[in-house]
Design an enzyme around this catalytic site. Structure first.
Site, PDB file in Angstrom:
ATOM      1  CD  GLU A  14       0.457  -0.272   3.053  1.00 26.45           C
ATOM      2  OE1 GLU A  14       0.733   0.148   3.701  1.00 26.45           O
ATOM      3  OE2 GLU A  14       0.721   0.296   2.127  1.00 26.45           O
ATOM      4  CD  GLU A  51      -1.232   0.446  -1.957  1.00 27.91           C
ATOM      5  OE1 GLU A  51      -0.805   1.641  -1.420  1.00 27.91           O
ATOM      6  OE2 GLU A  51      -1.733  -0.053  -1.501  1.00 27.91           O
TER       7      GLU A  51
END
EC number: 3.2.1.21
Length: 507
Positions: free
Chosen positions: A200, A414
């Site tokens: 991320e 995720e």
């Protein structure tokens, strides 16, 4: 023509999304393991700082998250830190046992940079105890038939590099990250066949350098008066640029030195929500496209084309967006074997006038991103205010990536929801089961349409230190008692996954 084509593509997918905006699901979809391809991987994920603990043991150096949470506890919702976290450093065998018990075939974990290189670079020396820990973890996973998926960087920049040149704000970080990745490949690549360079990067730039609510906590004062330094108009783009180049250099090292012998794959884990237009107007549809350009496309487009998205080039004024040299662009193009996608929620995007004052990465898209439309949320809220549940977004994001970015191999790296921590042991998490069932059904739909999705990782295996919210929320399939020796208790959702995955064994 290229911009018009991709804008049209966004419109098509957005129109498909609008058919069930904010639709409420009355029941949990029924899933079978056989609904997914035989080689589809199911796993769970964690990250080093969130679960390992042992922050000051066995030669590990401090990271920016140690500094951010320990020196400034007021920046964390409950004043806590990750110095002990879920204590996976000492309890990793138990955690691997839980993965095996549930039936997961893979485990996504991250490597603590400062546990390997306490001062962040080769000059500071390699910490053999750190090498030993990850060797032990990897070997334990393999002994249970569980594939290791390793993330090289999950936000925990060594504090020494932050002190030396500003961490990812400094161009020097690119070479230091390359050296660190090289050490990981050399020591673990004979057994780790799936790597992610970064987790991320968008969150790093947004929350660490615009909002200032995550380490290193930099931003413009007008955004957050608690920030002591920073510039939300320039720093995020510099940091993002260095993150992209660091990724490219790491992939280059792997392909030049290790791929032929180790035969592994290297990707990156990108987070994004799906952005729907606030209304059906052309202006709001374009705003939704710009919102995607400044989030998912921000880091995906350079890896495909070697360039930033056109909307970013057009909107980031005054020379604030760095450019790639021809050599860098060539290095970046195709610098991935797969793409990891972290998906939790979605939003609406509304066209707004471009701002000329108090400019930041958040204002540059000229789009207002919100979880509500006319007072109605896009979906039910989990414990965290930002997590509004919209399962169809994961399908639309996967199809968007497929059609816009040359049909990449993808993993959901995720996906999950949280509940508030009450101080009581509560293992009945039916809402989490519903969340996973709905999202997995949408992943299955995307696969049936043609998305090349190879696996799914639940976030998270364990309740853990959830960054700026500390231990006030819980994402785990396994309850961790932070008041009693970090004891583990599988929740109802863990048993749901075990039942789902046991079908394969029965068949």
């Amino acid at each position: 023509m290229r911009t018009k084509y991709f804008s049209l593509l966004v419109f098509i997918i957005v129109l498909a999304s609008n058919e069930v905006i904010a639709k409420k699901h009355s029941s949990t979809p029924k899933l079978r393991r056989s609904d997914f391809p035989k080689d589809f991987i199911f796993g769970a994920a964690t990250s080093a700082y969130q679960v390992e603990g042992a922050a000051h043991e066995d030669g590990r150096g401090p990271s920016i998250w140690d500094t951010f949470s320990e020196k400034y506890p007021e920046k964390i919702k409950d004043g806590t830190n990750g110095s002990i976290a879920s204590d996976s450093y000492h309890l990793y065998k138990e955690d691997v046992g839980l993965l095996h018990q549930i039936g997961f075939g893979a485990y996504r974990f991250s490597i603590s940079w400062s546990r390997i290189l306490p001062r962040g670079n080769l000059k500071g020396g390699i910490n053999q105890a750190g090498i030993d820990y990850y060797n032990n973890l990897i070997n334990e996973l393999l002994s249970k038939g569980i594939k290791p998926f390793a993330t090289i960087f999950h936000w925990d920049t060594p504090q020494s590099l932050e002190d030396a040149y500003g961490g990812f704000f400094g161009a020097e970080i690119v070479n230091d990250f390359r050296d660190y990745a090289d050490i990981c490949f050399k020591n673990f690549g004979d057994r780790v066949k799936h790597w992610m360079t970064l987790n991320e990067p968008l969150t790093v730039v947004q929350q660490g350098y615009v909002a200032g609510v995550m380490a290193p906590g930099r931003c413009s004062k007008f955004t957050n008066p608690n920030c002591t330094a920073g510039n939300g108009a320039t720093e995020p783009y510099i940091v993002g640029h260095n993150l992209i180049l660091a990724h490219g250099e790491a992939v280059k090292v792997y392909r030049e030195k290790y791929k032929a012998s180790q035969k592994g794959q290297v990707g990156i884990a990108l987070n994004a929500g799906w952005n729907l237009p606030y209304t059906e107007s052309a202006e709001d549809r374009l705003a939704a496209a710009r919102a995607m350009a400044f989030t998912f496309d921000y880091f995906m487009e350079p890896l495909v084309t070697g360039k930033y998205p056109v909307d970013m080039v057009n909107n980031v004024k005054d020379g604030r967006l760095p450019t790639f040299t021809a050599k860098q662009s060539k290095m970046l193009k195709g610098s991935y074997d797969f793409i990891g996608i972290n998906y939790y929620s979605s939003s609406y995007a509304k066209d707004v006038p471009c701002s000329s004052e108090n400019v930041t990465l958040f204002s540059d898209p000229c789009a207002s991103v919100t979880g509500e439309r006319e007072g109605v949320p896009i979906g039910p809220k989990a414990a965290s205010d930002w997590l509004l549940i919209y399962p169809k977004g994961i399908r639309d994001l996967l199809l968007y990536a497929k059609y816009k970015f040359k049909d990449p191999v993808m993993y959901i790296t995720e996906n999950g929801r949280d509940e508030a921590s009450t101080g009581k042991i509560d293992l009945k998490d039916s809402e989490r089961i519903d969340y996973y069932a709905q999202h997995l059904k949408m992943v299955q739909d995307a696969i049936s349409i043609g998305a090349n999705v190879k696996g799914f990782f639940a976030w998270s295996l364990l309740d853990n230190f959830e960054w700026a919210t500390g231990y006030s929320v819980r994402f785990g399939l396994v309850y961790v008692d932070f008041n009693d020796g970090r004891k583990r208790y599988p929740k109802k959702s863990a048993k749901w996954f075990r039942k789902l995955l046991s079908e394969k064994k029965r068949n």
